[in-house]
Design an enzyme around this catalytic site. Structure first.
Site, short mmCIF file in Angstrom:
data_model
loop_
_atom_site.label_atom_id
_atom_site.label_comp_id
_atom_site.label_asym_id
_atom_site.label_seq_id
_atom_site.Cartn_x
_atom_site.Cartn_y
_atom_site.Cartn_z
N ARG A 1 1.08 -1.29 -0.07
CA ARG A 1 0.04 -0.03 0.04
C ARG A 1 0.78 1.25 0.01
O ARG A 1 0.34 2.26 -0.77
CB ARG A 1 -0.98 0.01 1.27
CG ARG A 1 -2.39 -0.54 0.80
CD ARG A 1 -3.32 -0.33 2.00
NE ARG A 1 -3.40 -1.34 2.90
CZ ARG A 1 -3.74 -1.15 4.14
NH1 ARG A 1 -4.14 -0.07 4.38
NH2 ARG A 1 -3.78 -2.15 5.07
N ASP B 1 12.14 -2.87 -8.03
CA ASP B 1 13.01 -3.75 -7.02
C ASP B 1 13.97 -2.74 -6.33
O ASP B 1 14.67 -2.05 -7.02
CB ASP B 1 13.64 -4.78 -7.66
CG ASP B 1 14.10 -6.01 -6.74
OD1 ASP B 1 13.16 -6.47 -5.99
OD2 ASP B 1 15.36 -6.39 -6.67
N PHE C 1 9.85 1.87 7.22
CA PHE C 1 9.88 0.33 6.91
C PHE C 1 11.42 -0.20 7.16
O PHE C 1 12.27 0.82 6.44
CB PHE C 1 8.94 -0.38 5.88
CG PHE C 1 9.48 -0.19 4.54
CD1 PHE C 1 9.08 1.01 4.07
CD2 PHE C 1 9.99 -1.24 4.04
CE1 PHE C 1 9.83 1.19 2.69
CE2 PHE C 1 10.65 -1.17 2.57
CZ PHE C 1 10.24 0.39 2.17
N GLY C 2 11.60 -1.53 6.67
CA GLY C 2 12.87 -2.01 6.34
C GLY C 2 14.12 -1.54 7.04
O GLY C 2 14.02 -1.30 8.31
N TYR C 3 15.20 -0.88 6.40
CA TYR C 3 16.24 -0.40 6.97
C TYR C 3 16.24 1.04 7.54
O TYR C 3 17.09 1.68 7.80
CB TYR C 3 17.40 -0.61 6.04
CG TYR C 3 17.64 -1.93 5.74
CD1 TYR C 3 18.43 -2.62 6.62
CD2 TYR C 3 17.11 -2.66 4.78
CE1 TYR C 3 18.72 -4.23 6.14
CE2 TYR C 3 17.33 -3.96 4.38
CZ TYR C 3 18.29 -4.88 5.10
OH TYR C 3 18.48 -6.00 5.16
N LYS D 1 10.33 11.86 3.32
CA LYS D 1 11.14 10.66 2.74
C LYS D 1 10.62 10.61 1.14
O LYS D 1 11.85 10.34 0.58
CB LYS D 1 10.87 9.40 3.47
CG LYS D 1 11.62 8.21 3.05
CD LYS D 1 11.28 6.99 3.58
CE LYS D 1 11.75 5.85 2.73
NZ LYS D 1 11.29 4.44 3.13
N HIS E 1 15.28 6.99 -3.03
CA HIS E 1 15.48 6.19 -4.13
C HIS E 1 14.14 6.06 -5.32
O HIS E 1 14.44 6.14 -6.26
CB HIS E 1 16.10 5.08 -3.72
CG HIS E 1 15.57 4.25 -2.84
ND1 HIS E 1 15.13 4.80 -1.35
CD2 HIS E 1 15.18 2.91 -2.51
CE1 HIS E 1 14.57 3.74 -0.67
NE2 HIS E 1 14.66 2.82 -1.36
N ARG E 2 13.22 5.47 -4.70
CA ARG E 2 12.05 5.12 -5.46
C ARG E 2 11.57 6.38 -5.95
O ARG E 2 11.14 6.44 -7.20
CB ARG E 2 11.04 4.46 -4.38
CG ARG E 2 10.14 3.27 -5.07
CD ARG E 2 9.56 2.59 -4.06
NE ARG E 2 9.71 2.65 -2.89
CZ ARG E 2 10.14 2.17 -2.01
NH1 ARG E 2 11.16 0.97 -2.42
NH2 ARG E 2 10.57 2.46 -0.59
#
Ligand code: IMP
Length: 208
Positions: free
Chosen positions: A14, A71, A166-168, A189, A194-195
């Site tokens: 989401r 990815d 989330f994640g790192y 953010k 990067h995204r």
């Protein structure tokens, strides 16, 4: 008014769908679920691009619309670009003792950050440079494809900071900020991630 073109995103995440909708308001954005597609191919390639293309091509089998897949992962320079494509399940690749320690039933994200902090515990501040990388693959209606990369440079902290994201995110501090990704609002953010860098390149391409 012209009907918006549809893009299917090869994901049901989401957060990702929301970010993509915000960056591409001129397109109708559908998640896999919204497009009625079940697709969960094995990500067997050893590059972000290879895995993004696997996801996009698999979903494209089920729709006439354009498809995008992303990815992404974290690359730590002193670790020879690890975790890289292993980012999602890094803890499982490096040290079973971290899993044996797991008395609190930590999430994968927490296990990954713990694993990375543990192997980097003796690495000095000045050698902790890292970047997030995202590769967005687009498969057009006619089956041809294009890929777009985005990066966000920063460094790995010595301990987790912040509860968002989330994640790192709790252990990554982007250059030019005194906040970890997990201490930033989603909006803040997304401006530097990067995204969003990769998605903005996709946007330019689609608008050309
Ligand atoms: P995927 O591209 O969704 O498969 O993400 C791969 C993995 O990279 C995630 O499970 C996270 O561990 C990590 N990752 C990717 N993007 C981010 C981010 O923006 N913040 C924190 N971790 C991320």
């Amino acid at each position: 008014m012209m009907k918006k073109k549809t893009i299917v995103v090869a994901s049901n995440n989401r957060g990702k769908i929301k970010e993509i909708k915000a960056i591409l308001p001129d397109f109708e954005i559908l998640s896999l679920k919204e497009a009625g597609i079940i697709s969960n191919p094995d990500e067997t390639e050893d590059t972000f691009e290879g895995n993004a293309l696997i996801k996009a091509k698999d979903a494209k089998k089920f729709t006439q619309h354009m498809v995008i897949a992303d990815d992404s992962g974290l690359e730590v320079y002193c670790l020879n670009y690890l975790p890289g494509v292993l980012s999602k399940r890094f803890y499982a690749c490096i040290n079973s003792s971290i899993i044996e320690d797991n008395q609190n039933s930590d999430s994968y994200d927490k296990l990954n950050t713990k694993a990375l902090l543990k192997i980097m515990r003796n690495i000095k501040h000045e050698n902790r440079d890292a970047r997030f990388v995202s590769c967005v693959a687009l498969i057009k209606e006619d089956g041809t494809h294009a890929v777009f990369y985005g990066e966000c440079e920063g460094r790995i902290l010595f301990e987790s900071r912040g509860r968002l994201g989330f994640g790192y995110d709790p252990i990554f501090m982007p250059n030019g900020f005194n906040l970890s990704f997990a201490e930033m609002s989603e909006e803040q953010k997304n401006k530097i991630s990067h995204r969003s860098a990769a998605l903005n390149k996709l946007k330019e391409y689609l608008n050309d």
